[in-house]
Write an enzyme that holds these catalytic residues in place. Structure first.
Site, short mmCIF file in Angstrom:
data_model
loop_
_atom_site.label_atom_id
_atom_site.label_comp_id
_atom_site.label_asym_id
_atom_site.label_seq_id
_atom_site.Cartn_x
_atom_site.Cartn_y
_atom_site.Cartn_z
N LYS A 186 -2.54 -2.07 6.82
CA LYS A 186 -3.47 -2.22 6.46
C LYS A 186 -4.02 -1.62 5.07
O LYS A 186 -4.53 -1.17 4.57
CB LYS A 186 -4.81 -2.01 7.57
CG LYS A 186 -6.35 -2.46 7.41
CD LYS A 186 -7.78 -1.99 8.07
CE LYS A 186 -7.80 -0.16 6.42
NZ LYS A 186 -8.15 -1.53 5.35
N GLU A 261 -1.50 11.40 2.83
CA GLU A 261 -2.03 11.88 1.24
C GLU A 261 -3.17 11.35 1.44
O GLU A 261 -3.81 10.75 1.14
CB GLU A 261 -1.18 10.97 0.50
CG GLU A 261 0.68 10.45 0.96
CD GLU A 261 1.70 11.90 -0.01
OE1 GLU A 261 1.16 12.31 -0.20
OE2 GLU A 261 3.23 12.18 1.11
N CYS A 295 -5.45 9.50 -7.70
CA CYS A 295 -5.25 10.65 -6.50
C CYS A 295 -5.10 12.45 -7.57
O CYS A 295 -5.52 13.57 -7.01
CB CYS A 295 -4.01 10.83 -5.85
SG CYS A 295 -2.88 10.40 -5.28
N GLU A 394 -13.64 15.74 -5.46
CA GLU A 394 -12.75 14.67 -6.87
C GLU A 394 -13.52 13.69 -7.45
O GLU A 394 -14.56 12.78 -6.00
CB GLU A 394 -11.78 13.74 -5.34
CG GLU A 394 -11.31 12.91 -5.62
CD GLU A 394 -9.59 12.42 -4.78
OE1 GLU A 394 -10.48 12.17 -3.89
OE2 GLU A 394 -8.98 11.95 -5.43
#
Ligand code: NAP
Length: 501
Positions: A186, A261, A295, A394
């Site tokens: 997905k 992750e 990331c 972040e």
């Protein structure tokens, strides 16, 4: 030959799932999601969301392909041939895939070139890894041979984000299927186009039906149905920490293994002993490559006081000259952010920074030269302290946060003062400094005097809230295979015979 985009490619008006190697016909009614070009804000297609029933069909297809299809039982040379054919077909269609990636994600061609090659290379790499695996034998116990074999684990749910759709989804899928597993993938609802075409190409290359199934839709609907499905044996997830936590909770209740992750807020540490020119190039690449949506961005730039003024002044001057524009243009360095809500979120951090006492050094606004498109000026702030939200959260855009420090110990302490631990960058020509950073920084990867360089043979993943598990050959072997011990006596054994007097 360098990959360029020389033409447009057709786009289906309605994107559907791909199950058992076939495009799914849309049901008469369903929930549709707009697929938008972030450069022009125009609608380019629509996505028909896969509901729980459709996810169930996809899982059943993967289950059939695993339980009774050829893939897990195939001779490794034949499986390798198919994985190599996938690599070749992906390369043959590289221009179309790059076109779709730039069009739908806004990532500049300069980044996408690398992603497209990585995508193809992932299949070659994991084909080699899987074909070289070997088992163990134990003969120490007299009269017995025990051998240990590796078997594919089953059906995986693979979930990928929008910030590098081809590179990240191909990494999950290749490392999963090379061992003989099957999966349901997905991708993000925001960037379905390139990944949909990638999966079609798998079948054009000869992948047996059902080995990779694709479902599209929102995380809360399609993703949730996939994660919760009882016939999914394991979940490989790349995305944000909050989503990863929610997925791990569901998986935990079902005792499903997860590989996560997740996010990062990585320090890019520049010491007085650095080669300043290269550290500057590295700092700019670390935060502005991939539109800052990565990331592993070096988003907290820690600069030692002796070099701080010069470095920051030059960083700002260079940031102001970055070429923003059409992602398909060869010379564009930053394209539009992937979707409107994301641009708004990244921009909102300018006020957050200022409320915490930061100084805006450059940028901070939507790029004025563009009437349309979710373009943002490369932005940098000087934070007041590492406790500030812009140092701890972040942001995931072209937004650099600077801090200064005095000593090596300060740098390491500040770098580690984060809930994340994905990567760190270190710039210094002094051996002791780099060795201390390598040893004491709590992150899955430490890059010394280099911007991001991904060594596929080495593990990649995060400490702390940056993830669970690793990508890489050994990690994928451990995650995607089961160990089986078979114990056989060499000669017929004498057994106690219960019930015989
Ligand atoms: P996200 O919001 O967590 O979404 C990631 C994927 O999960 C998308 O496909 C999303 O679908 C799906 N999803 C959302 N909620 C779900 C749920 N409840 N159940 C199942 N699936 C669900 O992350 P993102 O915003 O796409 O990506 C950015 C994040 O990914 C950043 O934090 C970045 O650091 C991280 N990332 C990490 C790595 C790494 O290697 N460590 C690499 C790249 C990115 P929809 O988008 O369709 O809702």
């Amino acid at each position: 030959m360098t990959l360029s985009i020389t033409r447009q490619f057709p786009i289906a008006p309605l994107v559907t799932s791909l199950i058992d190697g076939e495009s799914v016909a849309p049901k008469p009614k369903g929930f549709d999601i707009d697929v938008v070009n972030p450069t022009t804000e125009q609608l380019i297609s629509r996505l028909r969301e896969a509901d729980a029933d459709e996810v169930d069909s996809a899982v059943r297809s993967a289950r059939r392909a695993f339980d009774s299809g050829p893939w897990p039982r195939m001779d490794i040379n034949r499986r390798k041939d198919i994985l190599y054919a996938i690599r070749d077909h992906l390369r043959k269609n590289a221009e179309e895939l790059a076109y779709l990636e730039c069009l739908n994600s806004g990532l500049p061609l300069q980044s996408v070139r690398g992603h497209v090659e990585r995508m193809a290379r992932n299949f070659e790499f994991f084909a080699e890894v899987a074909s070289n695996v070997h088992g163990e034998t134990y003969t120490q116990t007299a009269g017995y041979l025990t051998y240990v074999t590796r078997e594919p684990k089953g059906v995986a749910g693979c979930i990928s984000p929008w910030n590098a759709p081809l590179a990240l989804s191909s990494m999950r899928v290749a490392s999963c299927i090379a061992w003989g597993n099957t999966c349901v993938l997905k991708p993000s609802e925001f960037t379905p186009l390139s990944v949909r075409r990638m999966v079609e190409i798998f079948y054009e290359a000869g992948l047996p039906p059902g080995v990779v199934n694709l479902v599209n839709g929102r995380g809360s609907v399609t993703g949730n149905a996939l994660v919760s499905h009882p016939d999914i044996d394991m979940i490989g997830f790349t995305g944000g920490t909050a989503t990863g936590r929610a997925i791990a909770e569901i998986a935990g209740r079902q005792l499903k293994p997860v590989a996560l992750e997740l996010g990062g807020k990585s320090a890019n540490i520049i010491f007085d002993t650095a080669d300043v020119e290269r550290a500057l190039d590295g700092a700019l690449a670390g935060i502005f490559a991939n539109n800052g949506q990565q990331c592993l961005a070096g988003s907290r730039i820690l600069v030692q006081r002796g070099v701080a003024d010069v470095l920051i002044e030059r960083f700002v001057a260079r940031a102001e000259k970055i070429r923003i524009g059409d992602p398909m243009n060869e010379t564009t360095e930053i394209g539009p952010l992937a979707f409107r809500a994301h641009l708004d979120r990244v921009l909102s951090y300018v006020a957050v920074a200022q409320a915490d006492g930061a100084t805006l050094l450059t940028g901070g606004k939507r790029a004025a030269a563009f009437e349309k498109g979710w373009f943002m000026e490369p932005t940098a702030v000087m934070a007041s302290s590492n406790d500030a939200r812009v140092c701890q959260e972040e942001i995931f855009g072209p937004f650099a946060t600077f801090l200064t420090f005095d000593t090596l110990d300060d740098a390491i302490r500040i770098a580690n003062d984060s809930k994340f631990g994905l990567v760190n960058y270190v710039w210094s020509e002094d051996l002791h400094t780099v060795m201390r950073c390598s040893r004491d920084i709590r992150a899955g990867t430490v890059w010394i005097n280099t911007p991001m360089m991904r060594e596929l043979r080495a593990p990649f993943g995060g400490y702390k809230e940056s993830g669970i598990g690793r990508d890489g050959p050994q990690a994928s072997l451990e995650f995607f295979t089961e160990l089986k011990s078979t114990i056989i006596p060499i000669d017929p054994i004498k057994m106690h015979r219960f019930g015989v007097s």
